[in-house]
Design an enzyme around this catalytic site. Sequence first.
Site, PDB file in Angstrom:
ATOM      1  N   GLY A   1       0.799  -1.289   0.015  1.00  0.00           N
ATOM      2  CA  GLY A   1       0.082   0.242   0.083  1.00  0.00           C
ATOM      3  C   GLY A   1       0.807   1.136  -0.064  1.00  0.00           C
ATOM      4  CB  SER A   2       2.962   2.779  -1.461  1.00  0.00           C
ATOM      5  OG  SER A   2       2.849   1.755  -2.217  1.00  0.00           O
ATOM      6  NE  ARG A   3       0.438  10.783  -3.129  1.00  0.00           N
ATOM      7  CZ  ARG A   3       0.310  11.738  -2.130  1.00  0.00           C
ATOM      8  NH1 ARG A   3      -0.537  11.537  -1.191  1.00  0.00           N
ATOM      9  NH2 ARG A   3       1.170  12.942  -2.395  1.00  0.00           N
TER      10      ARG A   3
END
Length: 241
Positions: free
Chosen positions: A198-200
């Site tokens: 999970g990240s960006r």
Amino acid sequence: MEPTKAVPNMSASMMSTVIKPIHREGWRFIPIFAVVALVLFFVWQPLGWVGLGLTVWCYYFFRDPKRVTPTRDGLIISPADGVISLLEPAVPPSELGLGPDPMMRVSVFMNVFNCHVNRLPIAGQITKIAYRPGKFLNASLDKASVDNERNALVVRMEDGRDLAVVQIAGLVARRIVCEVPEGARLQTGERFGMIRFGSRLDVYLPEGVEPLVCLGQTMVAGETVLADITSTEAPRVGRER
């Protein structure tokens, strides 16, 4: 006598749709999930099925599918799977040395079901890589660009201008992986790293380059066009249907 026509191998096509190559980071986790699932089956069968489901999810998380990247010069491609969560001018990370002037930032938010392999948005040379430790806030928040752990790269494009791409850790992400060194020359869509769980990804576009995507639009890493440095098209407006 008419030549024999090739018959598509439907079973092979179905298999390639379901079974994907795995990023090497995944082989550190998938066996652990599988062993835990096996132990849970001996403890209590319903728990074992939960463990099996998590093992399948772990395999799916670390998938590294092939992508078909547009090859026309000037196209900037999405570096990650996910959705466009932010479109706004912002000052790039200070550690990159790109100056205090805002650049158009395009943020792609990845949830835990997206493919997390990151690809270079445009061909060029990696002139700088800068890692900065930080917090693990929800990566969809604007302040995550400033407060969260991140790894930033400067890409010197063929026309001499710079583009920045930043890997940002998220709420449950605990490791940013960058697999290329400074000085490396990569083609558009080549893999350069991943972020676990999970990240960006933020892309800072050069001055005068407008994004060709809209908030909420779904991105496919290595395939979806984010911008075109040769385009004079105005920023796009989308409508949810």
